[in-house]
Write a protein that holds these residues in place. Structure first.
Motif, PDB file in Angstrom:
ATOM      1  N   UNK A  62      18.259  50.048 -40.420  1.00 14.26           N
ATOM      2  CA  UNK A  62      16.942  50.360 -39.879  1.00 14.26           C
ATOM      3  C   UNK A  62      15.830  49.464 -40.419  1.00 14.26           C
ATOM      4  N   UNK A  63      16.049  48.825 -41.569  1.00 16.91           N
ATOM      5  CA  UNK A  63      14.999  47.998 -42.158  1.00 16.91           C
ATOM      6  C   UNK A  63      15.576  46.672 -42.639  1.00 16.91           C
ATOM      7  N   UNK A  64      14.935  45.567 -42.234  1.00 20.03           N
ATOM      8  CA  UNK A  64      15.379  44.227 -42.625  1.00 20.03           C
ATOM      9  C   UNK A  64      14.177  43.427 -43.124  1.00 20.03           C
ATOM     10  N   UNK A  65      14.379  42.784 -44.282  1.00 14.81           N
ATOM     11  CA  UNK A  65      13.365  41.859 -44.802  1.00 14.81           C
ATOM     12  C   UNK A  65      13.923  40.443 -44.673  1.00 14.81           C
ATOM     13  N   UNK A  66      13.151  39.560 -43.983  1.00 12.50           N
ATOM     14  CA  UNK A  66      13.671  38.250 -43.615  1.00 12.50           C
ATOM     15  C   UNK A  66      12.712  37.109 -43.962  1.00 12.50           C
ATOM     16  N   UNK A  67      11.486  37.447 -44.203  1.00 16.05           N
ATOM     17  CA  UNK A  67      10.427  36.454 -44.394  1.00 16.05           C
ATOM     18  C   UNK A  67      10.742  35.510 -45.562  1.00 16.05           C
ATOM     19  N   UNK A  68      10.378  34.223 -45.389  1.00 16.73           N
ATOM     20  CA  UNK A  68      10.537  33.259 -46.467  1.00 16.73           C
ATOM     21  C   UNK A  68      11.711  32.327 -46.295  1.00 16.73           C
ATOM     22  N   UNK A  69      12.510  32.498 -45.245  1.00 16.38           N
ATOM     23  CA  UNK A  69      13.607  31.573 -44.957  1.00 16.38           C
ATOM     24  C   UNK A  69      13.074  30.389 -44.139  1.00 16.38           C
ATOM     25  N   UNK A  70      13.711  29.208 -44.249  1.00 18.94           N
ATOM     26  CA  UNK A  70      13.228  28.034 -43.512  1.00 18.94           C
ATOM     27  C   UNK A  70      13.095  28.254 -42.014  1.00 18.94           C
ATOM     28  N   UNK A  71      14.018  29.029 -41.440  1.00 22.55           N
ATOM     29  CA  UNK A  71      13.982  29.229 -39.989  1.00 22.55           C
ATOM     30  C   UNK A  71      12.784  30.071 -39.542  1.00 22.55           C
ATOM     31  N   UNK A  72      12.114  30.715 -40.489  1.00 25.71           N
ATOM     32  CA  UNK A  72      10.955  31.537 -40.129  1.00 25.71           C
ATOM     33  C   UNK A  72       9.803  30.688 -39.625  1.00 25.71           C
ATOM     34  N   UNK A  73       9.847  29.380 -39.899  1.00 28.59           N
ATOM     35  CA  UNK A  73       8.792  28.497 -39.411  1.00 28.59           C
ATOM     36  C   UNK A  73       8.869  28.315 -37.898  1.00 28.59           C
ATOM     37  N   UNK A  74      10.036  28.577 -37.337  1.00 35.80           N
ATOM     38  CA  UNK A  74      10.204  28.494 -35.887  1.00 35.80           C
ATOM     39  C   UNK A  74       9.533  29.716 -35.257  1.00 35.80           C
ATOM     40  N   UNK A  75       8.564  29.523 -34.365  1.00 37.65           N
ATOM     41  CA  UNK A  75       7.845  30.671 -33.772  1.00 37.65           C
ATOM     42  C   UNK A  75       8.746  31.601 -32.965  1.00 37.65           C
ATOM     43  N   UNK A  76       9.932  31.134 -32.586  1.00 38.39           N
ATOM     44  CA  UNK A  76      10.830  31.971 -31.786  1.00 38.39           C
ATOM     45  C   UNK A  76      11.736  32.837 -32.655  1.00 38.39           C
ATOM     46  N   UNK A  77      11.732  32.598 -33.969  1.00 35.18           N
ATOM     47  CA  UNK A  77      12.656  33.308 -34.855  1.00 35.18           C
ATOM     48  C   UNK A  77      12.471  34.815 -34.779  1.00 35.18           C
ATOM     49  N   UNK A  78      11.230  35.268 -34.930  1.00 38.34           N
ATOM     50  CA  UNK A  78      10.993  36.713 -34.956  1.00 38.34           C
ATOM     51  C   UNK A  78      11.172  37.341 -33.586  1.00 38.34           C
ATOM     52  N   UNK A  79      10.908  36.580 -32.543  1.00 38.43           N
ATOM     53  CA  UNK A  79      11.143  37.118 -31.202  1.00 38.43           C
ATOM     54  C   UNK A  79      12.628  37.366 -30.974  1.00 38.43           C
TER      55      UNK A  79
END
Length: 554
Positions: free
Chosen positions: A167-184
């Protein structure tokens, strides 16, 4: 100079004193970082029992390697954050662990978590992890933190779709997070996740992602559906095996045990490679085996239901007898209370007469003694009546237990008889297979043209009749030992189940009887003490000299 460089290369962190997990470190950290100040004080006073510790925090200890935690058998939460750990290892014994924090370390790979099947919270924040892997068995995972690592492909997060309770995921701070499509992508792919980086994922955000990744998500859904069907099939299979195990016939339904027998027999598996006529004989063997064991499994399942019905009848009989016993005991106690009440009132009247100086203690003494004897007679009658009811119940239950034991033994004996017949038939089928196998191989041996098609590993065998006979005989011996072992397993488990059931029933009744007798005697003692307390109430207002003159009767 060379020697100096070699020595320096062994020092991983030359400016840091490495920490080693041992009893002293664990105890020190428990005392320093206990769950509460009160818990820490109790630990300090009573000593730390490592096998009882449920929460351990080993933070900022410069730990290089996870080790020496096997004694923490009751551990539920383990924190190893802010250390120098490079590998996840040596956690297999902590099977009850619910929460594991390995954040702020130097871990490069997720591994060695298979035994932590109860893990609900896993924190791997700020490590050196590039790939999500080796977490398939963490089926209870609820919260997962993988932020501040080195994951470069955001589609790697699709791995988390397998966790049904996540139910809960923490993902922030990985290199791929710079891609604006990552969170989508993550919001649309992880449909069960409610919180991403501690923020609620809205349905509108998911819908935006679905529009962008429709094709990828469709493929993921198809793969998930396949995986889910496989999971359900596996659960169904395991449930059936578990149910059949209650009847002692697990893996006997279908050809799988026969196939497993050949898999464990290298000689038999080698000979089967000859193919041709042998394949037909093997299929006949398999069909006969399946038919034979189907009869045993059907009988065993019916026998299981019959045993369960017998157990229910026995429990109902015992419970009915217990209820009747309780009912009679309550009636006896009510009768006792009705007889006791006037005696208590009379004793109270004696006390009132004495305190109001209507009678002297010398005048009341014989009356009090007579009253006490009457009370003792009533109390003895109560004890005798309760004990009689209990002994009658025990004898009744004993008769039921003996008959129950006989019935269960007869049922198990019948099951074992049917099992012996089935395994005997299997042995006969194995004998026929062995004979046919030898005949088919002998024909091949005489046919020089066919020998040219023999697999290389069998060519030497086919050129030597004695070697071939020995191979067939050895294979048959292996199979017979396999059959014997499975039959012995069934019989041993069935007999042990019967013995444990009967012995457990006897032990439970003996314990119940002893507890009831103790309960009766405790109640009688309490009644006697209450009566004595009333008499003592009178002695408190009588001078000691008078009490001494009256002696023990008073």
């Amino acid at each position: 100079m060379t020697e100096k460089r070699s020595l320096n290369s062994l020092v991983i962190y030359p400016d840091i004193e490495p920490g080693v997990i041992d009893n002293a470190m664990i105890i020190r950290c428990i005392l320093e970082y206990g769950p509460t100040e009160e818990a820490g004080r109790l630990f300090a006073e009573e000593g730390v029992h490592l096998d009882e510790a449920q929460v351990v925090r080993l933070e900022f200890q410069n730990i290089l390697r996870i080790d020496h935690l096997w004694m923490l058998k009751s551990l539920r939460k383990l924190t190893l954050a802010h250390n120098l750990i490079e590998k996840i290892e040596n956690l297999d014994q902590l099977t009850g662990l619910n929460e594991l924090d390995l954040s702020f370390n130097k871990i490069e790979k997720i591994e060695n978590l298979d035994k932590l099947v109860n893990l609900e919270i896993l924190t791997l924040f700020h490590n050196r992890i590039r790939k999500l892997e080796n977490m398939e068995l963490l089926e209870k995972l609820l919260v997962f933190s993988i932020g501040d690592n080195i994951i470069e492909d955001y589609k790697e997060m699709a791995y988390l779709r397998r966790f049904r309770f996540l139910r809960s995921v923490s993902f922030k701070g990985n290199p791929c997070c710079d891609d604006p499509m990552a969170y989508q992508f993550i919001k649309s792919a992880l449909t069960r996740v409610t919180y991403l980086d501690y923020k609620i994922v809205t349905e509108a955000e998911r819908e935006d992602g679905r529009a962008l990744f429709r094709g990828v998500l469709r493929k993921l859904d198809e793969a998930d559906e396949k995986s889910e069907n496989e999971r359900l099939a596996k659960e169904d299979y395991e449930a059936r095996v578990k149910f059949y195990a209650l009847s002692f016939v697990e893996y006997l339904s279908g050809p799988e045990l026969l196939e497993a027998m050949f898999e464990k027999d290298p000689d038999g598996s080698l000979l089967l490679k000859m193919g041709g006529e042998l394949n037909g004989f093997f299929e006949q063997y398999k069909e006969q085996y399946v038919e034979t064991m189907a009869g045993l499994v059907e009988f065993a399942l019916e026998a299981y239901n019959a045993r369960q019905y017998e157990i229910k009848l026995f429990k109902d009989l015992v419970n009915d007898a217990l209820e009747e016993s309780v009912k009679k005991s309550k009636e006896i106690i009510i009768e006792y209370e009705n007889k006791k009440r006037p005696l208590v009132n009379e004793m109270q009247e004696f006390i009132n007469k004495f305190t109001t100086k209507q009678a002297t203690i010398e005048e009341l003494e014989p009356l009090i003694v007579d009253l006490g004897e009457t009370f003792n007679e009533v109390l003895y009658h109560l004890w005798k009546s309760l004990m009689t009811i209990e002994m009658q119940l025990y004898e009744q239950c004993e008769e039921s237990r003996v008959q129950f034991s006989v019935n269960i033994t007869e049922m198990i004996t019948k099951l074992l008889e049917v099992s012996r017949n089935a395994f005997g038939a299997w042995r006969e089928q194995e004998g026929v297979w062995s004979m046919r196998q030898f005949e088919a191989l002998s024909k091949l041996l005489g046919n020089k043209l066919i020998l040219g098609d023999v697999p290389p590993e069998l060519f030497e065998v086919m050129m030597d009749r004695d070697l071939m006979m020995n191979l067939v005989a050895q294979s048959s011996d292996n199979h017979m030992r396999f059959i014997d072992g499975r039959e012995d397993l069934l019989m041993t488990r069935a007999n042990n189940w019967r013995d444990e059931l009967v012995q457990g029933t006897n032990d439970n009744e003996v314990k119940r009887n002893r507890d009831r007798i103790l309960e009766i005697n405790y109640y009688i003692d309490n009644q006697r003490e209450e009566w004595t307390d009333m008499q003592m109430g009178l002695t408190e207002i009588v001078d000691p000299e008078t009490v001494a003159l009256l002696g023990d009767d008073f």
